[in-house]
Each structure stands twice: as structure tokens, then as C-alpha cells.
Design an enzyme around this catalytic site. Sequence first.
Site, PDB file in Angstrom:
ATOM      1  N   GLU B  61       0.760  -1.079   0.116  1.00 26.25           N
ATOM      2  CA  GLU B  61       0.087  -0.044  -0.028  1.00 26.25           C
ATOM      3  C   GLU B  61       0.739   1.265   0.208  1.00 26.25           C
ATOM      4  OE1 GLU B  61      -2.783   0.948   2.984  1.00 26.25           O
ATOM      5  OE2 GLU B  61      -3.619  -0.942   2.918  1.00 26.25           O
ATOM      6  N   ASP B  72      -5.312   9.935   9.654  1.00 29.13           N
ATOM      7  CA  ASP B  72      -3.955   9.435  10.031  1.00 29.13           C
ATOM      8  C   ASP B  72      -3.649  10.062  11.241  1.00 29.13           C
ATOM      9  OD1 ASP B  72      -2.904   7.534   7.741  1.00 29.13           O
ATOM     10  OD2 ASP B  72      -3.259   9.259   6.659  1.00 29.13           O
TER      11      ASP B  72
END
Lengths: 420, 291
Positions: B61, B72
Site C-alpha cells: 500500500e 491518519d
Amino acid sequence: MPTGPIKNHQTESFPDSHMLANSLRTGPDDQGHFGLHGGRYVAETLMPLILDVEKAYEAARCDEKFQDELRYYLRHYVGRPNPLYKAERLSDLFGGARLYFKREDLNHTGAHKINNCMGQILLAQRMGKKRIIAETGAGQHGVATATVCALFNLPCTIYMGATDIERQKPNVFRMRMLGAEVKAVTSGTATLKDAMNDALRDWVASVEDTFYIIGTVAGPHPYPAMVRDFQAIIGEEVRAQMQEAEGRLPDSIMACIGGGSNAIGIFHPFLDDQSVRLIAVEAAGLGVETGKHAASLTGGQPGVLHGNRTYLLQNEDGQIADAHSISAGLDYPGIGPEHSWLHDIQRVEYVNVTDEDALKGFQICTEKEGIIPALESSHAIAYAQKLAPTLPKDHLMVLNMSGRGDKDLNTVASALGVSL
Amino acid sequence: MSLDKTDQDYAMTGRIAKRFAALKHENRSGFVAFITGGDPDPETAQQILDGLPGAGADFIELGMPFSDPMADGPAIQAASLRALQAGASLKTTLDQVRRFRIKDSETPLILMGYYNPLYRYGVENFVQDASQAGVDGLIIVDLPPEEAHELHPFAREKGIDFIRLATPTSDSARLGKILSDASGFLYYVSVLGVTGTASAPEQAIQDAVTHLKSHTDLPIAVGFGIKTVDQAAMVARIADATVVGSALVERVALGLDKAPQAGDRSALVQDLLDQAQTLSHAVRIARSSAA
């Protein structure tokens, strides 16, 4: 995307793809879009909650009991209706148009922000939420949120950029006195957009019990519409008050604009009155040409941030740019999606004013009217000073005095080279 | 748009489907290594990416750096900023994939990120360029099913899987919506929160995966909060793929602390790949050592 030539504001028609019908006040569509803008661009974790908020708000909006309770608090706690004040000395000084101030600065907590916080805290309670979070730039929305949380005895966490904490110390202290936890945000550029990022990060981790009181007409649907509805009382009062004072509608309405909650609040009830010219004043900072500004419509392109599509300050790679304004409340690289749509269809004029001119507006209003305006509202005053002399004496101009300027005295003193 | 291929064709032809078929045959979970494109600089990032298959990554990824990565935690936020400061853009991320594909034509590569850079790039141009570069899947964090129509049909037309996210807040009704246009695999975000922070307990993950399996035949990858060898092994016993991100990206920060000057960053690369090796080994043997 709506297109069309610039329309004379006396004409009847405004081009649009699907909301044209008979009114400009029916948006957004059922997916939360205002033309190209708006929508729900959030992490999947938040989607069920966003849909719940939408459902709960829709039910509350139609519930007379909810509206009665909101009216009660707006009247007895916030102090509404606030005056529509005829600013005769400034009108005389500027020459031309007659200037009225809508006195949102006289609300409890000193700005229009509390109108929205009162609505959202009642909704949060109705949804059974146990904790409140919010973001704040200048601290006005943070103070208003901390205030309603004190009133309704709910714990709250306010996210504020470390840079803003430094330049708005009195408001930080106010929030803490009111019982709020103020969390300094050091990520990114440590200003309002980063505070919003961190508030969203908190929300993803606390969806089960937490309500996010967004302070402006941005974020995922239903926030832009909901915050607008809670702020529309400003324009509704202006309509009635001007009718009483002058027996007619105003000719123009002016408001400063960052995210755009005070502007949409005063504009929205007049969107269908084509004779009323609507003008929003963005923060040009050091000048739009310098790149150090916060004028998203003048200097931005459509993009997706914080849950909605709207005009954003960004580079060609889609990275969000830093905004700049002397006024922390306008220091945001985006703008509410309904404004982006109103810009596209050219119903509202979006202009801009520099830090320097806003400071002059601040001083002149203080000297001539004995009203110390927020630096945000000072942008509108500065533009009124430019525009009013070009208009006839029977032109009625309303300016949204969105907040009071006590919070800005340190900033103004330092800009004027005075040490306090 | 050509829709003459069926969903079944897509499921059978791509690198992602092939890799999951192989993993099923081996009866083990796949190790998904997340790193951020262009972090900490283009050359070092390329060495890291090129080294991951050798360190046991079954899938990669690759994060597309964004200035405002709202989903995040601190580690990946910092990685994004480092990459942007070193000149990364969506274009350089695609360049990185192109260079990777010269050496590796087997390992599935999924781009993960936020919508705005793609939107600015132009969605149709982006999927065209991503497909040519050798991208197999897309995870766009802030593009839920309600808005996915802007990207999904274009990605599918190019044979790129549009990977959906399920979370602890996804009830059965919501799952129906999520799965209606899912392909490749389903990514289960195992905690309420951002990347690299809290970790979910084993039972919760087990229950969630069982629940998801009752709704879809797609493979299930589990990510968020998987940092240690033990956690990776635990997830690998349950999920079809095990995603580790922050624990790898943190090695970049650590390496920069040790040698802040640009120049030879081979020690940093080696340290990160060693970490990937350790975790991939734990994932690889999780089921056989438990048995």
C-alpha cells in the site's frame, strides 16, 4: 457546473443546473450538494453518524418544541433580537449610502457564533450525546461552544492551533474558565484548518458519545445547511427591523467572510430578493497578488477538504495552502459550499480587503461610532468605506457587525506599533 | 465506458485476485506493507519500495502524500509532510510506481490517500496514468459510497479495484451500501480512530471478520493499530491480509533522527526492510505455529 454571463443584480434570473425553480433558498439537494459543491467526503467510520445527525436535525427542524426551546434561549440567554443600528456618523463621513449595523457584537459572548452553538447543543442533547468537541480559530466559536457546554453541563474539548493559542490568549483563558479543555494543535501549520483536522480525528475515535459542533457553514452535509439555518435568524431580524425603520427592504447587505457563517446568516433570507445586492468581503491579507491571503473564492479552485467540495486555496497538486489574515477568524483556506455555489451563479459579489485596510476600518468605526468591531467585521467596514460614496443618499446598506473587537486589541496594538 | 467484462473477469485477472488465490492455497494471511510515497526523499523511498517484496510484502500500500491527512495518526501525518517537503506530488508517486514495476510485475500495489489531489489531477487522467503505471487498487479514505460515483466507474473501466472500507460503525444495512461496489478486497478498519494509535482486541476482530464474511466473499484485510509482532500474528490468524503502516513508517523517522543529513540513507532503508521482514515472517507463520 452553472455558467452564464454576469447578471445585473436588478434582473430576475440566475442560471443554475437544478435549483433554479423559483427559489435560491431550497438548497442543498438531498445529497447535500449546492451545485458542484458540498457533499459528504468523510471517512467511512463517520458516515453512519453523519447520516444520524442529518436525520436528527431534520426531525428537530420540524419540531415546534425544539424551535420553541431554541427561541427561548436565543431571547433570554443570547439577548436576541439585537438592534439594527443606524450608523449616522460613519454614513456622513463616507457620504452616499446610509449605513446600518446589525449588532451581532451585542450577543452574549460577543459574536454571532452563539446562534449556531445554541442550536447545535440542543440537537446534541436531543441525540443523547455526552460530550462535545469543536475547532476554533480566533477563539470566538470556541468560547461560544464552551459557554453552551457550561450552560448545559456537558464536557467539551476545543481544538485550537498552537499559533492561534499564542495570538488569542484571552479567549483561551475564557474557554478554560468556562470548563473547556483546550487542546493545542501542533500538526500542519497549527492554525484553524489543522484544528479542524484534529477535531475530525477526535470524532473518528469517539463517534459513539460525541457531538462535533462545527463553527461555520462548512464540513460534511448536513452541517453547511444546519449552521446556515441557525444563523439565518440574523437576516430574518434585519428584514423585519428594516421594514420597521424604513418601510422597505435594504438595497445592499455586506458581511465579512471566512468560512461564511455570519454572511450566509444575513444573506439567506434575502437570496430571492433580486433588488437586494449581497456583498461578501474576503480577507486579502497582505494582498491577493502576494499569495499571503485567505480569499478562497478570489484566489482558490474547487477541491475537497473537511467533508465538502468548495473553493480552496491549494497548489496544482491539490495540497492545501496556508491562509493568511490579520484576523484569526478569517484565516482559513476554504469557504462554505453554499457560498461557492452563490459565487458560481453570481448571486453574491465576493470582494476582498487587505489587512491594512481592515485595520483602518477598525480604527474609523471605533473613533466615529464608539463601537470597537472585531477585525473580521472590520473587513466589511473597510469595503463599505469604498463602496458607500459611490451610491446615492437613499441607498440603504446593512453591514453585519459580526463580533466585537475586544479580543483583537493585542493584535491591533502590535500592528500599530503600540506595546500594551 | 466498456462494461463488457463481468465482475468475475475482473476478480480473476488482476494481481490482487491472483495473490489472494495463492495465499488461500497456502492457508496463510497476506502481509500488506504500507509506506508513504516519496518519504523521506525520492531515492530512499524508491529503495524502500523496491525492497519490500524481498522483505516479505505480499501486497504494497503506497500512501499518496496529502497536506491534511485527516484519518491518519502522528506517524503517517509526519511521513506525508516529510514527503511533500522533499518534493513529492501525485505525479512523483506514480513515477515511483512505474519504476517499481520495471523490477516487479507480480506484487499487487494499492494507492491509498485522500481525494483532493486526484480531483485536482483530474479523475479520468489519474486512473489512466495509474493504470499505465501498474497500480492495482485504490483506497480513497474520504470518498464514501455516497460520493464514490465520481471515481469508481473510471477506475473499474481501467481494471483498477476500488477498495472499500468497513469499520466498527458499519452495521448490516451500511455494509450493504459499502459492498455494493466493492472489489479486490474489503479493508476492515479495526479501531475507531486514526492510523497507528489504539489496537483492537482479538475477540473484536474475530467477531467483525466473521460478521463481514457473512456479507461478502471478498477477502478481508484488517488494518489500523497493528504494530507489534504479536499483534500482527494475532490478526494473521483471523484475516486474509494483515496491514501494517505506522510501525514501518516510524522507522523512517527513527532513521532520520540517527542521520539527519541527506546523503547515504542505506541504513534507514535496511532498518525499515528488517522491520518489514520481522513482521511479514510473523504473519507468514501465524497459522502454522498456532496449529
